[in-house]
Design a protein around this motif. Structure first.
Motif, PDB file in Angstrom:
ATOM      1  N   GLY A  40       0.791  -1.215   0.000  1.00  0.00           N
ATOM      2  CA  GLY A  40       0.000   0.000   0.000  1.00  0.00           C
ATOM      3  C   GLY A  40       0.825   1.267   0.000  1.00  0.00           C
ATOM      4  O   GLY A  40       0.314   2.349  -0.254  1.00  0.00           O
ATOM      5  N   GLU A  62      -0.893   0.373   5.533  1.00  0.00           N
ATOM      6  CA  GLU A  62      -1.853   0.467   4.433  1.00  0.00           C
ATOM      7  C   GLU A  62      -2.009  -0.867   3.695  1.00  0.00           C
ATOM      8  O   GLU A  62      -2.615  -0.922   2.626  1.00  0.00           O
ATOM      9  CB  GLU A  62      -1.423   1.550   3.449  1.00  0.00           C
ATOM     10  CG  GLU A  62      -1.423   2.940   4.048  1.00  0.00           C
ATOM     11  CD  GLU A  62      -0.960   4.007   3.066  1.00  0.00           C
ATOM     12  OE1 GLU A  62      -1.188   3.840   1.847  1.00  0.00           O
ATOM     13  OE2 GLU A  62      -0.374   5.004   3.509  1.00  0.00           O
ATOM     14  N   ARG A  64      -3.163  -4.519   2.394  1.00  0.00           N
ATOM     15  CA  ARG A  64      -4.479  -5.097   2.151  1.00  0.00           C
ATOM     16  C   ARG A  64      -4.351  -6.146   1.063  1.00  0.00           C
ATOM     17  O   ARG A  64      -3.327  -6.238   0.387  1.00  0.00           O
ATOM     18  CB  ARG A  64      -5.466  -4.011   1.728  1.00  0.00           C
ATOM     19  CG  ARG A  64      -5.069  -3.326   0.432  1.00  0.00           C
ATOM     20  CD  ARG A  64      -5.887  -2.071   0.172  1.00  0.00           C
ATOM     21  NE  ARG A  64      -5.503  -1.443  -1.079  1.00  0.00           N
ATOM     22  CZ  ARG A  64      -4.490  -0.612  -1.247  1.00  0.00           C
ATOM     23  NH1 ARG A  64      -3.706  -0.321  -0.229  1.00  0.00           N
ATOM     24  NH2 ARG A  64      -4.222  -0.082  -2.421  1.00  0.00           N
ATOM     25  N   ASP A  66      -5.397  -6.940  -2.504  1.00  0.00           N
ATOM     26  CA  ASP A  66      -5.860  -6.088  -3.596  1.00  0.00           C
ATOM     27  C   ASP A  66      -5.105  -6.447  -4.870  1.00  0.00           C
ATOM     28  O   ASP A  66      -4.303  -7.379  -4.891  1.00  0.00           O
ATOM     29  CB  ASP A  66      -5.609  -4.618  -3.229  1.00  0.00           C
ATOM     30  CG  ASP A  66      -6.677  -3.688  -3.778  1.00  0.00           C
ATOM     31  OD1 ASP A  66      -7.259  -3.992  -4.835  1.00  0.00           O
ATOM     32  OD2 ASP A  66      -6.917  -2.649  -3.149  1.00  0.00           O
ATOM     33  N   ASP A  71       0.971  -1.593  -5.818  1.00  0.00           N
ATOM     34  CA  ASP A  71       2.362  -1.544  -5.370  1.00  0.00           C
ATOM     35  C   ASP A  71       3.325  -1.441  -6.547  1.00  0.00           C
ATOM     36  O   ASP A  71       4.324  -0.743  -6.466  1.00  0.00           O
ATOM     37  CB  ASP A  71       2.724  -2.796  -4.561  1.00  0.00           C
ATOM     38  CG  ASP A  71       2.415  -2.653  -3.083  1.00  0.00           C
ATOM     39  OD1 ASP A  71       2.110  -1.527  -2.623  1.00  0.00           O
ATOM     40  OD2 ASP A  71       2.470  -3.662  -2.381  1.00  0.00           O
TER      41      ASP A  71
END
Length: 107
Positions: A40, A62, A64, A66, A71
């Motif tokens: 993140g 941050e 998660r 995803d 990144d």
């Protein structure tokens, strides 16, 4: 794989003129089906070399599950989506910074 939390992200605090650009950036890049753990905030300032010489990512607040594009964007569309995410998540807490990034969404 669709990422409904991104597709339907609540962007109402963002200025009404910026919402279409943010949504367009997400639509253009998301939907690849890729999913994984993202830091993140992946970047040089959050990478250190430990005492054994290994590169280690820090600052996982941050993190998660995803799309990895957040990144490591691999092209301009993915980079725009990553900028859109940054704008959307910073708009309320860091509005000056978020507004300074809007230019990244235009071609």
């Amino acid at each position: 794989m669709n990422l409904p939390h991104c597709r339907r992200r609540d962007v109402h605090p963002i200025g009404r003129h910026e919402v279409p650009a943010v949504r367009d950036a997400w639509r253009s890049a998301l939907g690849s089906g890729r999913v994984g753990v993202v830091n993140g905030d992946c970047g040089p300032r959050n990478a250190i070399v430990d005492t054994r010489g290994r590169c280690v990512l820090i600052d996982w607040d941050e993190a998660r599950v995803d799309d990895p594009l957040f990144d490591l964007p691999s092209d301009e569309l993915e980079q725009r989506a990553a900028w859109a995410w940054e704008i959307a998540t910073c708009w309320s807490t860091e509005p000056v910074y978020a507004k300074s990034l809007i230019g990244h969404l235009t071609w």
